[in-house]
Motif scaffolding. Structure first.
Motif, PDB file in Angstrom:
ATOM      1  N   CYS A 178       0.847  -1.186   0.000  1.00  0.00           N
ATOM      2  CA  CYS A 178       0.000   0.000   0.000  1.00  0.00           C
ATOM      3  C   CYS A 178       0.888   1.245   0.000  1.00  0.00           C
ATOM      4  N   TYR A 179       0.765   2.043  -1.050  1.00  0.00           N
ATOM      5  CA  TYR A 179       1.569   3.260  -1.156  1.00  0.00           C
ATOM      6  C   TYR A 179       0.748   4.482  -0.772  1.00  0.00           C
ATOM      7  N   ALA A 180       1.360   5.333   0.006  1.00  0.00           N
ATOM      8  CA  ALA A 180       0.692   6.565   0.409  1.00  0.00           C
ATOM      9  C   ALA A 180       0.488   7.459  -0.808  1.00  0.00           C
ATOM     10  N   GLN A 181      -0.442   8.393  -0.676  1.00  0.00           N
ATOM     11  CA  GLN A 181      -0.759   9.298  -1.768  1.00  0.00           C
ATOM     12  C   GLN A 181       0.497   9.997  -2.284  1.00  0.00           C
ATOM     13  N   SER A 182       1.340  10.433  -1.382  1.00  0.00           N
ATOM     14  CA  SER A 182       2.555  11.161  -1.768  1.00  0.00           C
ATOM     15  C   SER A 182       3.590  10.258  -2.423  1.00  0.00           C
ATOM     16  N   GLU A 183       3.434   8.939  -2.268  1.00  0.00           N
ATOM     17  CA  GLU A 183       4.395   7.998  -2.845  1.00  0.00           C
ATOM     18  C   GLU A 183       4.062   7.628  -4.288  1.00  0.00           C
ATOM     19  N   LEU A 184       2.904   8.041  -4.766  1.00  0.00           N
ATOM     20  CA  LEU A 184       2.565   7.806  -6.169  1.00  0.00           C
ATOM     21  C   LEU A 184       3.224   8.907  -6.997  1.00  0.00           C
ATOM     22  N   THR A 185       4.359   8.602  -7.576  1.00  0.00           N
ATOM     23  CA  THR A 185       5.148   9.616  -8.284  1.00  0.00           C
ATOM     24  C   THR A 185       4.631   9.886  -9.689  1.00  0.00           C
ATOM     25  N   LEU A 186       3.783   9.005 -10.213  1.00  0.00           N
ATOM     26  CA  LEU A 186       3.271   9.081 -11.582  1.00  0.00           C
ATOM     27  C   LEU A 186       4.388   9.019 -12.614  1.00  0.00           C
ATOM     28  N   ASP A 187       5.538   8.544 -12.183  1.00  0.00           N
ATOM     29  CA  ASP A 187       6.654   8.275 -13.085  1.00  0.00           C
ATOM     30  C   ASP A 187       6.498   6.868 -13.637  1.00  0.00           C
ATOM     31  N   GLN A 188       6.713   6.690 -14.932  1.00  0.00           N
ATOM     32  CA  GLN A 188       6.451   5.405 -15.568  1.00  0.00           C
ATOM     33  C   GLN A 188       7.222   4.264 -14.914  1.00  0.00           C
ATOM     34  N   ALA A 189       8.533   4.387 -14.847  1.00  0.00           N
ATOM     35  CA  ALA A 189       9.358   3.293 -14.328  1.00  0.00           C
ATOM     36  C   ALA A 189       9.021   2.987 -12.872  1.00  0.00           C
ATOM     37  N   ASP A 190       8.860   4.025 -12.074  1.00  0.00           N
ATOM     38  CA  ASP A 190       8.553   3.843 -10.664  1.00  0.00           C
ATOM     39  C   ASP A 190       7.205   3.156 -10.488  1.00  0.00           C
ATOM     40  N   ALA A 191       6.225   3.570 -11.298  1.00  0.00           N
ATOM     41  CA  ALA A 191       4.889   2.981 -11.196  1.00  0.00           C
ATOM     42  C   ALA A 191       4.885   1.522 -11.618  1.00  0.00           C
ATOM     43  N   PHE A 192       5.561   1.200 -12.706  1.00  0.00           N
ATOM     44  CA  PHE A 192       5.622  -0.196 -13.136  1.00  0.00           C
ATOM     45  C   PHE A 192       6.232  -1.069 -12.041  1.00  0.00           C
ATOM     46  N   GLN A 193       7.294  -0.574 -11.425  1.00  0.00           N
ATOM     47  CA  GLN A 193       7.986  -1.362 -10.416  1.00  0.00           C
ATOM     48  C   GLN A 193       7.150  -1.516  -9.151  1.00  0.00           C
ATOM     49  N   LYS A 194       6.464  -0.474  -8.745  1.00  0.00           N
ATOM     50  CA  LYS A 194       5.708  -0.501  -7.487  1.00  0.00           C
ATOM     51  C   LYS A 194       4.355  -1.185  -7.617  1.00  0.00           C
ATOM     52  N   LEU A 195       3.673  -0.954  -8.743  1.00  0.00           N
ATOM     53  CA  LEU A 195       2.246  -1.242  -8.813  1.00  0.00           C
ATOM     54  C   LEU A 195       1.864  -2.413  -9.699  1.00  0.00           C
ATOM     55  N   TYR A 196       2.814  -2.961 -10.456  1.00  0.00           N
ATOM     56  CA  TYR A 196       2.477  -4.001 -11.425  1.00  0.00           C
ATOM     57  C   TYR A 196       3.206  -5.313 -11.135  1.00  0.00           C
ATOM     58  N   GLU A 197       2.545  -6.387 -11.507  1.00  0.00           N
ATOM     59  CA  GLU A 197       3.129  -7.722 -11.382  1.00  0.00           C
ATOM     60  C   GLU A 197       4.435  -7.796 -12.167  1.00  0.00           C
ATOM     61  N   ASN A 198       5.470  -8.285 -11.507  1.00  0.00           N
ATOM     62  CA  ASN A 198       6.780  -8.468 -12.122  1.00  0.00           C
ATOM     63  C   ASN A 198       7.311  -7.168 -12.729  1.00  0.00           C
ATOM     64  N   GLY A 199       6.999  -6.049 -12.103  1.00  0.00           N
ATOM     65  CA  GLY A 199       7.509  -4.764 -12.576  1.00  0.00           C
ATOM     66  C   GLY A 199       7.011  -4.380 -13.952  1.00  0.00           C
ATOM     67  N   GLY A 200       5.865  -4.923 -14.360  1.00  0.00           N
ATOM     68  CA  GLY A 200       5.325  -4.624 -15.688  1.00  0.00           C
ATOM     69  C   GLY A 200       5.922  -5.470 -16.786  1.00  0.00           C
ATOM     70  N   SER A 201       6.725  -6.476 -16.420  1.00  0.00           N
ATOM     71  CA  SER A 201       7.419  -7.304 -17.415  1.00  0.00           C
ATOM     72  C   SER A 201       6.850  -8.716 -17.493  1.00  0.00           C
ATOM     73  N   LEU A 202       5.604  -8.889 -17.134  1.00  0.00           N
ATOM     74  CA  LEU A 202       4.978 -10.208 -17.180  1.00  0.00           C
ATOM     75  C   LEU A 202       4.705 -10.594 -18.629  1.00  0.00           C
ATOM     76  N   ALA A 203       4.850 -11.880 -18.932  1.00  0.00           N
ATOM     77  CA  ALA A 203       4.605 -12.352 -20.298  1.00  0.00           C
ATOM     78  C   ALA A 203       4.071 -13.771 -20.265  1.00  0.00           C
ATOM     79  N   ASN A 204       3.553 -14.213 -21.390  1.00  0.00           N
ATOM     80  CA  ASN A 204       3.073 -15.595 -21.494  1.00  0.00           C
ATOM     81  C   ASN A 204       4.254 -16.552 -21.631  1.00  0.00           C
ATOM     82  N   HIS A 205       3.969 -17.834 -21.850  1.00  0.00           N
ATOM     83  CA  HIS A 205       4.987 -18.880 -21.772  1.00  0.00           C
ATOM     84  C   HIS A 205       6.137 -18.690 -22.747  1.00  0.00           C
ATOM     85  N   ASP A 206       5.854 -18.160 -23.956  1.00  0.00           N
ATOM     86  CA  ASP A 206       6.932 -18.008 -24.931  1.00  0.00           C
ATOM     87  C   ASP A 206       7.387 -16.571 -25.103  1.00  0.00           C
TER      88      ASP A 206
END
Length: 690
Positions: A226-254
């Motif tokens: 859980c990130y505080a309101q002030s911790e949401l930087t709205l920066d792409q890289a930071d958001a992918f790392q904080k808020l997305y599964e596998n840092g936004g790098s999830l993929a299917n089997h191949d």
């Protein structure tokens, strides 16, 4: 069973890392010499030469992003690291590079021109694994580079970076609710509740609120933070790392399909784009025929209405941004049906093109702003950063869960367990718990998406204003049985834009990124019929096994055709698809979509067809894998959401969908979970009468 903290992963050697860095440097290098001068000459207007030069000279390696690249590779499943490691090991030798690339010499020592020819040969190879390798490495380089907060990149392409309004009065006008989280001591912890809910998204949040309001003691366990309101930087890289599964790098089997999935407090409701579409009635009828009459009942509509009222879902306050307005205009000129997409924004205007990185303004009504607050106000307790390993089962009944927080064990005893961990992790939890129903993990639906682009003379800036507010259903029934594609407008920030652009060489890709503010993408969202499955890896974690079927490819092809027509009708100067071997089409403004040459282009697109190995396919919706149904031979769950095998074990999230929803699934997930919560309440009533 292994848990994440216990899993031992392979790591790349120094020689393998050198190859990896040489590959990504091939895709996004520093431009030098005449290549640099040509780039600056072609785009300079006399006032921006310094910014252009800085952008052209920025690259993966000289911007010190190599460590980030290596970290992303090491975040992959062990078998993928080993597979890539084998390729990198071969490319670290002269003979290996000759075998894989046709050039004698170890890959890192080759010139950039030689390396470029090798990666291009991979992208056009008859061998599928080479094509996927080329695309995966290009995407890795592009996303890492264009999501990083590099001033040189932002200034060069005219991107403002994080939302310029993020520190405005609008931000300070509303504060996030606060939550207290149970922390586990070194010796571990043992707890007792009436109900334990695994997951805090659209499924878990609603279930927790409804059961807490019914007087039950409830514990919500979330593996994200859980990130505080002030911790949401709205920066792409930071958001992918904080808020997305596998840092936004999830993929299917191949690795052919890139998948975005939320991994934070509030789950996908924290990062979605506010789209709140009701489940189409023809889908409700389809589900009813699968032994689920509840979905055509007034009771289910009441669940939908309850959710809409709590989130204040409406389309009354929508202000279409430029790309959504162009979608509507293109459709109007073609006579295509259109509609507004209702938003879960509390009944207020919501202009937030950065909402995919978390809504810093607290306007989007995700579960952290609504149902988790309701649960908290009725006594629910919470845990974050906590991974549920398995459900405790005794004599055919669920009696709790075993979980880990920073390697510390928690045992939670509970009368009922509600698993709402999402369509990827819910079946994994059930499988790790010993459930054997053959449908657990099966029938995975992803709503595979493809992009189509149009370039306009005017500035589009497809990251400004409200996201995804308009839709056309012109291609929703391709097969005559309710399967086809919806067409919508995505939010297009640099990282996403870079992935879907063709790569011919490094300078050309940067040139295309310079045009980003004039590019309008349309999203083809396929209601997939065939599906895939979730399996468990050696580390105990889920693997996504999914391939685009021929049937679903046709649905996407029809959607692409309509997108091209819409963009031309809306006034685009050129249009293109993500097909690797197809050049953009330059529109004749006098003839528009009546141009015979354009009709030939459409025919060419259709002839090439769609596959995950020749075009860029992505997904942001996961459904199925524990589907509800009328019998254990055809489903994993009873019509009440309870598993067929284990009493008092329920599933309340999108994994319970019998088939793909065909629309953005958030509202359906909310309403389905609300229905299941009512069934759980009734089960208590039945028990009390015995």
């Amino acid at each position: 069973m292994a848990i994440p903290s216990d899993a031992v992963k392979p790591t790349l050697t120094s020689d393998q890392v050198k190859v990896l860095i040489a590959i990504v440097d091939t895709f996004i290098p520093e431009l030098t010499g005449q290549e640099l001068e040509n780039f600056v000459r072609d785009y300079s207007d006399g006032t921006n030469e310094e910014a252009l030069r800085a952008f052209a000279k920025a690259g993966i390696v000289n911007q010190n992003l190599a460590d980030t690249i290596v970290e992303k590779i090491h975040s992959l499943p062990p078998e993928k690291i080993e597979e890539l490691g084998t390729v990198f090991k071969l490319l670290s030798t002269k003979l290996g590079t000759l075998a894989l690339g046709g050039t004698y010499g170890d890959f890192p020592s080759l010139s950039r021109e030689q390396r470029t020819q090798i990666v291009l040969s991979w992208s056009n190879s008859m061998i599928t694994k080479f094509r996927i390798l080329s695309r995966a490495m290009c995407s890795l380089a592009a996303v890492t580079f264009y999501s990083s907060p590099l001033e040189a990149v932002h200034r060069g392409i005219g991107y403002p970076g994080p939302d310029p309004q993020m520190h405005s009065e609008r931000y300070s006008a509303k504060t996030f609710p606060s939550y207290d989280f149970i922390e586990v001591p070194p010796e571990g912890l043992e707890l007792t509740f009436d109900v334990v809910v695994v997951g805090s998204g659209a499924g878990g949040g609603v279930a927790a609120a409804e059961l807490a309001k019914a007087g039950k003691s409830v514990l919500v366990i979330e593996k994200g933070h859980c990130y505080a309101q002030s911790e949401l930087t709205l920066d792409q890289a930071d958001a992918f790392q904080k808020l997305y599964e596998n840092g936004g790098s999830l993929a299917n089997h191949d690795g052919a399909i890139t998948i975005l999935a939320g991994n934070t407090w509030g789950g996908g409701t924290t990062v979605n784009w506010c789209a709140s579409l009701q489940l189409p009635y023809y889908v409700r009828e389809e589900w009813a025929k699968l032994g689920l009459p509840h979905f055509v009942s007034p009771a289910y509509q009441q669940s939908i209405d309850t959710i809409i009222e709590r989130l204040h879902v409406t389309d009354k306050f929508i202000e279409h941004n430029r790309p959504n307005a162009l979608l509507l205009e293109g459709c109007r000129r073609l006579g295509y049906p259109t509609g507004n997409i209702p938003q879960n924004t509390g009944g207020h205007k919501h202009s937030c093109g950065w909402c995919g990185f978390g809504c810093r303004f607290g306007e989007k009504q995700g579960t952290l702003m609504t149902f988790l607050v309701d649960a908290k106000n009725h006594g629910a307790q919470f845990m974050q950063d906590t991974f549920v390993e398995h459900v405790l089962i005794q004599k055919g009944k669920a009696v709790g869960v075993v979980a880990y927080q920073n390697g510390r064990k928690i045992t939670v005893h509970a009368e009922k367990v509600v698993v709402s961990a999402g369509s990827i992790h819910t079946p994994a939890i059930l499988q790790r718990s010993g459930l054997k129903n053959k449908h657990i993990g099966r029938h995975l639906h992803l709503h595979p998406v493809n992009y189509v682009f149009g370039k306009f003379d005017e500035k589009i800036e497809c990251y400004q204003g409200s996201i995804m507010t308009a839709i056309t259903t012109v291609a929703e029934n391709t097969d005559g049985k309710g399967y086809g594609s919806k067409i919508e407008v995505p939010s297009n920030h640099p990282a996403l834009n870079s992935v879907f652009l063709k790569w011919r060489n490094a300078a050309d890709h940067k040139r295309r990124m310079m045009e980003m503010n004039h590019i309008m993408p349309l999203l083809v969202l396929c209601r997939d019929r065939e599906g895939g499955f979730i399996s468990i890896g050696s580390d105990g974690l889920p693997r996504i096994n999914y391939s685009l079927s021929k049937h679903d490819a046709v649905s996407i092809e029809e959607g692409i055709d309509r997108c091209l027509r819409i963009l031309v009708a809306a006034g685009a100067k050129s249009v293109w698809t993500t097909h690797r071997d197809l050049e953009p089409f330059d529109v004749n403004p006098e003839l528009g979509y009546d141009d015979p040459a354009f009709k030939k282009y459409l025919a060419q697109v259709k002839k090439i067809g769609v596959s995950a190995h020749t075009t860029n396919i992505g997904s942001a919706h996961q459904m199925g894998t524990c589907r509800m149904g009328g019998s254990p031979s055809k489903s994993a769950l009873k019509p009440t959401g309870e598993t067929w095998e284990v009493k008092n074990l329920y599933v309340a999230d999108a994994s319970a969908f019998p088939t793909a929803s065909g629309v953005n699934p958030m509202l359906t997930t909310y309403s389905l979970s609300h229905s299941i919560a009512q069934f759980i309440k009734k089960s208590y009533e039945t028990t009390s009468k015995l």
